[in-house]
Scaffold this motif. Structure first.
Motif, PDB file in Angstrom:
ATOM      1  N   ASN A 187       9.657 -32.225  -7.685  1.00  0.00           N
ATOM      2  CA  ASN A 187       8.929 -32.852  -6.565  1.00  0.00           C
ATOM      3  C   ASN A 187       9.812 -33.725  -5.686  1.00  0.00           C
ATOM      4  O   ASN A 187       9.316 -34.485  -4.857  1.00  0.00           O
ATOM      5  N   ASP A 188      11.131 -33.637  -5.869  1.00  0.00           N
ATOM      6  CA  ASP A 188      12.086 -34.258  -4.954  1.00  0.00           C
ATOM      7  C   ASP A 188      11.905 -35.769  -4.855  1.00  0.00           C
ATOM      8  O   ASP A 188      11.987 -36.347  -3.780  1.00  0.00           O
ATOM      9  N   ASP A 189      11.644 -36.407  -6.033  1.00  0.00           N
ATOM     10  CA  ASP A 189      11.481 -37.860  -6.036  1.00  0.00           C
ATOM     11  C   ASP A 189      12.667 -38.572  -6.672  1.00  0.00           C
ATOM     12  O   ASP A 189      12.639 -39.779  -6.882  1.00  0.00           O
ATOM     13  N   ASP A 224      19.302 -22.784  -6.899  1.00  0.00           N
ATOM     14  CA  ASP A 224      18.916 -22.506  -5.514  1.00  0.00           C
ATOM     15  C   ASP A 224      19.733 -21.295  -5.096  1.00  0.00           C
ATOM     16  O   ASP A 224      20.873 -21.416  -4.651  1.00  0.00           O
ATOM     17  N   ALA A 256      10.232 -27.840   0.192  1.00  0.00           N
ATOM     18  CA  ALA A 256      11.015 -28.815  -0.569  1.00  0.00           C
ATOM     19  C   ALA A 256      10.088 -29.876  -1.155  1.00  0.00           C
ATOM     20  O   ALA A 256       9.244 -30.443  -0.459  1.00  0.00           O
ATOM     21  N   GLY A 257      10.209 -30.133  -2.446  1.00  0.00           N
ATOM     22  CA  GLY A 257       9.397 -31.138  -3.118  1.00  0.00           C
ATOM     23  C   GLY A 257       8.029 -30.658  -3.529  1.00  0.00           C
ATOM     24  O   GLY A 257       7.283 -31.395  -4.178  1.00  0.00           O
ATOM     25  N   GLY A 272      17.633 -25.038   0.105  1.00  0.00           N
ATOM     26  CA  GLY A 272      16.997 -26.306  -0.235  1.00  0.00           C
ATOM     27  C   GLY A 272      15.708 -26.153  -1.012  1.00  0.00           C
ATOM     28  O   GLY A 272      15.063 -27.145  -1.346  1.00  0.00           O
ATOM     29  N   ASP A 284      14.602 -31.588 -10.590  1.00  0.00           N
ATOM     30  CA  ASP A 284      13.764 -32.477  -9.785  1.00  0.00           C
ATOM     31  C   ASP A 284      12.842 -31.615  -8.925  1.00  0.00           C
ATOM     32  O   ASP A 284      13.160 -31.273  -7.788  1.00  0.00           O
ATOM     33  N   GLN A 329      10.138 -22.057  -4.582  1.00  0.00           N
ATOM     34  CA  GLN A 329       9.339 -23.162  -4.055  1.00  0.00           C
ATOM     35  C   GLN A 329       8.908 -22.852  -2.621  1.00  0.00           C
ATOM     36  O   GLN A 329       9.686 -22.320  -1.830  1.00  0.00           O
TER      37      GLN A 329
END
Length: 649
Positions: free
Chosen positions: A525-527, A311, A337-338, A316, A523, A334
């Motif tokens: 897709n921020d899962d 990052d 986020a996610g 974020g 990570d 991105q």
């Protein structure tokens, strides 16, 4: 200190669960579509008013895209292996209706100079049937690139075939509706300044004289025009269509009016597979202006993609730093986020070029909060850049010869701490398959000493690219190594803080990207689960989403009250057209079972009411929804659990 995502994100699992992490490849959002030697052709295959774009590739297969809306410039992927066609290498598709039966014929050139012939199974169908791999007995010896037209306006199809030799062959249909073509000449009277030529014919200025556009190895296009209507003789109009040519090489012209504005659009395939989009300057003009250098918005950097994640600006949003064959560094960020969507920020991060095969790795050597970017290259040396203090998206060169390291050929770095001594270790892959191990001389130093010139790992592949993390959270570091065979080797430390590794598998998760796998975990897709990104030889980035293959249980409260349910993985997954969701209730209760898309929007409610204790199954048939990643969430009181499912139409 500025928060950075530099090496990896640790995942902490519930200790009572058995760990297993299968991965599902995600195709879409530009992922998984690296294409070298792109050969495009445009037609409306199914007569639905939306143009279809078929793209032949170096690997010999064909990608199928379709316009997202009438008159749109945007296209979406329908199939990455159109009709499972593969002609070996250098697929060059062309569409026409040879026998006038309202079923399109697909003629595909290939590297040995033959032509494959397929025909639509029925009118307007997406399916094509194999007819022959030796259409009309034609062989132009190497890299056949076909185009159909009627040059002499006699009602018989003429077949132009570009060849690697630089010759332009001309065949003509033996009779109306025949699939037999007769050779007229093996060298049409044009002299393009290139080899491996690719022809296209149109009438740019609508004057009744056909224009011949020829691409080839030079990357530019030559422009010829018939001397008189119906003639087989052409006059050179422009040796180079573009004065400042943006295309690297292997240019292939494809002409159509995408937006119905009366101006021809030219989609140009090229050696690196980036789709340049040009449009006529004005009606009847032979001048074209560039509209886009990434027409399909692919995560494709040309050739030899080598990713790492971080990052950069601490916002974020993940940044993907990707090296490639030409030595540039590409920067994607991105969009939220996610999100699985990334946008290209720059294809020349820092405006530097290290030569051939840039192979980046990131760390913070001196703990000053600025990222150090170490970039290996084809000549075996390492370049050291440091993040600019005022612009986090820029880097400054410190040295082109980091620690005087000069391997014989190829250098692929990765930074970690194998022995837990708080000194950074650098694992360095080199061309012949060895992994070198270097260690920092002192904390915060940019000086490294050689520890081993061959880390004790077994059966390493040509051009290994290392990645280290504690994959299963057992305190032992795992070493993942990509290589030229497209697979991933998986090793584990034989003891905590050891530099000795044991081979677990030479084919991690049975994943293969075909050629030159270069890996990074993160990570996306921020899962909470580590996803896998693999760069591959054709320049694409492949995304494998982590699917935790074990029961997802709701968290227990402090007094250890029993959970209310268990939510199981849906089956099949991926699925089409339907999938079954299974769950178990420990006691009767009111529940909600809902489906959400990747943006978090609810798309379906499957259950909203009382259910008795025990096992339950429900089938979901997502009519009207497009392919993609979805989530199903089961909620009972204060407890909830969520799983992923993948619809592939």
């Amino acid at each position: 200190m500025k928060k950075q995502i530099i090496l990896y994100v640790l995942i902490v699992f519930l200790p009572s669960l058995v760990i297993a992490q299968p991965y599902i490849e995600w195709i879409g959002n530009g992922w998984g579509l690296g294409i070298d030697d792109a050969n495009p052709v445009i037609a409306d295959i199914d007569s639905d008013g939306l143009l279809d774009l078929l793209v032949g590739t170096y690997n010999g297969d064909i990608r199928h895209f379709e316009q997202t809306a009438v008159d749109a410039y945007s296209f979406s992927l329908l199939n990455s292996h159109f009709n499972n066609i593969n002609v070996g290498l250098f697929a060059a598709p062309e569409l026409t209706d040879i026998d006038n039966d309202n079923r399109l014929d697909l003629i595909v050139g290939e590297w040995k100079g033959h032509l494959y012939h397929y025909e639509q199974s029925t009118t307007n169908a997406d399916s094509f049937l194999f007819i022959t791999d030796n259409f009309s007995g034609i062989n132009v010896e190497s890299n056949s690139s076909p185009f159909f037209t009627d040059l002499d306006q006699d009602g018989l199809l003429d077949l132009l075939i570009g060849a690697h030799s630089g010759n332009l062959f001309l065949y003509e249909q033996e009779s109306a509706n025949s699939d037999n073509f007769l050779l007229i000449t093996d060298s049409l009277n044009v002299d393009p300044p290139t080899m491996r030529i690719n022809p296209a014919v149109t009438d740019l200025d609508q004057d009744g004289l056909l224009d011949l556009i020829i691409g080839g190895n030079s990357g530019n296009f030559s422009h010829y025009e018939q001397d008189v209507s119906g003639s087989l003789d052409f006059v050179l109009h422009a040796r180079y269509l573009f004065e400042d040519n943006p295309i690297y090489g292997g240019s292939v012209p494809c002409l159509a009016d995408l937006d119905n504005d009366g101006l021809l659009d030219m989609i140009a395939g090229e050696m690196d597979g980036l789709y340049f989009h040009f449009e006529q300057d004005s009606m009847y003009s032979s001048e074209f202006n560039i509209q886009s250098d990434n027409f399909l918005n692919l995560m494709d950097v040309g050739s030899g993609a080598a990713p790492c994640l971080t990052d950069l600006d601490d916002d974020g949003l993940l940044d993907i730093i990707v090296g490639e064959w030409h030595g540039n560094i590409n920067h994607f960020e991105q969009i939220a986020a996610g999100s699985l969507d990334f946008m290209l920020v720059s294809d020349t991060l820092g405006n530097f070029d290290v030569g051939d095969y840039s192979l980046p790795a990131i760390t913070d050597l001196d703990a000053d909060g600025l990222i150090d970017l170490i970039v290996g290259e084809r000549d075996g040396t390492l370049n050291h850049f440091e993040q600019d203090a005022t612009n986090p998206n820029d880097f400054n060169l410190l040295t082109e010869n980091f620690n005087g390291i000069d391997l014989i050929n190829y250098s692929a770095p990765f930074f970690t701490d194998l022995d837990g001594d708080n000194l950074i270790d650098m694992i360095l892959g080199e061309s012949e398959g060895k992994l070198y191990l270097y260690e920092q001389q002192a904390a915060n130093s940019d000086l490294f000493d050689l520890v081993f010139d061959s880390l004790n790992v077994y059966s390493l592949d040509y051009q290994p690219t290392p990645y280290v993390m504690d994959y299963d959270d057992d305190g032992l570091l795992e070493l993942f190594v990509g290589g030229s065979n497209g697979r991933i080797y998986h090793y584990e430390q034989n003891a905590v803080n050891s530099t000795d590794f044991v081979l677990l598998t030479n084919n991690f998760e049975n994943i293969s990207v075909g050629n030159k796998s270069r890996i990074a975990f993160g990570d996306i897709n921020d899962d909470g689960f580590e996803d896998l990104i693999i760069g591959e030889a054709n320049g694409g980035l492949c995304l494998y989403l982590n699917q935790l293959d074990t029961d997802i249980r709701s968290p227990q409260s402090v007094d250890q009250k029993p959970v209310l349910f268990q939510l199981y993985a849906n089956y099949p997954n991926p699925f089409n057209p339907s999938t079954t969701i299974q769950f178990y209730l420990h006691k009767s209760t009111n529940i909600k079972l809902k489906i959400f898309n990747i943006a978090g929007q609810e798309v379906a409610t499957l259950i909203n009411g009382f259910k008795s204790a025990g096992d339950h199954r429900i089938t979901w048939d997502p009519k009207g929804l497009s392919s993609g990643l979805y989530f199903y969430r089961l909620q009972a009181g204060e407890y909830s659990a969520t799983r992923k499912l993948l619809l592939q139409k």
